[in-house]
Enzyme design. Structure first.
Site, PDB file in Angstrom:
ATOM      1  N   TYR A  83      36.342  -4.208  -1.099  1.00 18.59           N
ATOM      2  CA  TYR A  83      35.728  -2.885  -0.879  1.00 18.59           C
ATOM      3  C   TYR A  83      36.785  -1.905  -0.374  1.00 18.59           C
ATOM      4  O   TYR A  83      36.980  -0.831  -0.949  1.00 18.59           O
ATOM      5  CB  TYR A  83      34.575  -3.033   0.126  1.00 18.59           C
ATOM      6  CG  TYR A  83      34.045  -1.721   0.630  1.00 18.59           C
ATOM      7  CD1 TYR A  83      33.544  -0.764  -0.250  1.00 18.59           C
ATOM      8  CD2 TYR A  83      34.055  -1.425   2.002  1.00 18.59           C
ATOM      9  CE1 TYR A  83      33.069   0.450   0.222  1.00 18.59           C
ATOM     10  CE2 TYR A  83      33.579  -0.223   2.475  1.00 18.59           C
ATOM     11  CZ  TYR A  83      33.093   0.714   1.580  1.00 18.59           C
ATOM     12  OH  TYR A  83      32.633   1.914   2.047  1.00 18.59           O
ATOM     13  N   THR A 138      36.753   4.945   3.652  1.00 20.74           N
ATOM     14  CA  THR A 138      36.285   4.038   4.700  1.00 20.74           C
ATOM     15  C   THR A 138      37.408   3.546   5.603  1.00 20.74           C
ATOM     16  O   THR A 138      38.560   3.415   5.157  1.00 20.74           O
ATOM     17  CB  THR A 138      35.607   2.814   4.038  1.00 20.74           C
ATOM     18  OG1 THR A 138      35.382   1.805   5.039  1.00 20.74           O
ATOM     19  CG2 THR A 138      36.479   2.182   2.969  1.00 20.74           C
TER      20      THR A 138
END
Ligand code: UDP
Length: 327
Positions: A141, A117
């Site tokens: 995350y 990501t």
């Protein structure tokens, strides 16, 4: 036919990947614990229920299918939740991926396509975010995904595992045939929440912060159509099959849109008003995340030509009006 183990194949991106893998002549085997995924989304190959942390179950599945490659999507993926419950992100994403990578290595499966990501870059406003940019995640995350990228590099050196790592920007849209689509429970993502506000399923969309240092005060993101994104994964798989070295690719278009711009486009595409409330910033959100790289285009031949806001919103809208999954 070549078998590919798709972890998270019952989720949004994983299920779209299974559809294009099948169309490209592969057999996608979904491995999913159905915590956030949907049994109904597994339509394009075998389903094996299991958890990433369950090494014995993983060994069983590797032995049963002898996959030529792993595509690893299974993860917790919400920025906000990761700030409140980082332990879940380190356990599921990091320890889970370690368990998977060790099982793959033990089974002699050497090709790995990994879903990472742009959240690994952190909040570097004003910097062109290309694959060589320093990674400074500002939420658990992003930190968990960066740790897995490091893990893949280490296993590359020790076990000869080769990986293609994709750092996604914001994924949107749905299968144009509306066989599958985006469906999270609870939903946290901008476009489906906006469509819920349009249909009256929700009272309004809350804009998370309008005091950012951007032209209209709202966060800027680079949106990619899920079908373009998953096509890149097939190209990444072919990259590994052709014997090329491990490589990292950003998947973004290089153009950013503010939350208000996405709201305006959704209103135009659906021909409806989006009721909006201006709320506080969401912890962990970066101001601007826009891909600065053309590497995927130049080296993989990737052409994200469905990744315009009207196209993504129209496809999301088509799915949203009828599509849902049941447990
Ligand atoms: N966002 C928002 N309201 C919402 C959900 C998201 O304003 O109800 C904003 C969020 O702050 C971010 C952008 O929309 O700037 C995209 O958020 P999303 O959760 O869809 O994806 P993320 O960027 O977290 O991966």
């Amino acid at each position: 036919m070549t078998t590919v183990l798709v972890t998270g194949g019952a989720g949004y991106i994983g299920s779209h990947t299974c559809k294009v893998l099948k169309a490209a002549g592969y057999v996608p085997v979904t491995y999913d614990n159905l915590v956030t995924g949907w049994r109904d989304a597994v339509k394009f190959g075998p389903f094996e229920e299991g958890d990433l942390l369950d090494r014995a179950r993983l060994d069983e599945v590797f032995a049963a299918y002898s996959p030529a490659a792993v595509m690893h999507f299974a993860a917790l993926s919400q920025v906000g939740e990761s700030m409140v419950n980082p332990g879940a992100y380190w356990r599921n994403n990091v320890v889970g991926s370690l368990t998977l990578i060790e099982a793959a290595a033990a089974a002699g499966c050497q090709n790995f396509v990994f879903s990472s990501t742009c959240a690994t870059y952190g909040d570097q406003d004003g910097v062109v975010l290309d694959e060589d940019s320093v990674q400074m995640p500002i939420n658990a995350y992003g930190a968990s995904k960066r740790a897995i990228e490091d893990m893949l590099e280490n296993f590359g050196a020790s076990h000869g595992l080769r990986s293609v790592i994709f750092r996604y920007f914001n994924v949107a849209g749905a299968d144009p045939e509306a066989e599958i689509g985006e469906f999270h429970q609870p939903e946290t993502h901008l476009i489906p929440l906006m469509l819920d506000a349009i249909t009256g399923k929700r009272d309004a969309l809350t804009i998370y912060g309008s005091d950012y240092d951007t032209p209209d005060g709202t966060c800027i993101r680079d949106y990619v159509h899920v079908m373009d994104l998953v096509e890149a994964h097939v190209q990444g798989l072919k990259w590994l099959e052709s014997g090329k070295e491990s490589r990292v690719f950003n998947l973004g278009t290089g153009t950013g849109f503010s939350v208000r711009e996405v709201v305006a486009q959704s209103s135009a595409v659906t021909n409806a008003d989006v009721p909006v409330i201006e709320g506080n910033r969401r912890p962990g959100d970066a101001t601007r995340l826009v891909s600065g790289s053309r590497r995927a285009t130049e080296e993989l031949g990737w052409t994200p030509d469905r990744s315009t806001l009207p196209h993504m919103i129209a496809d999301a809208w088509r799915w949203h009006q009828n599509g849902h999954y049941d447990k």
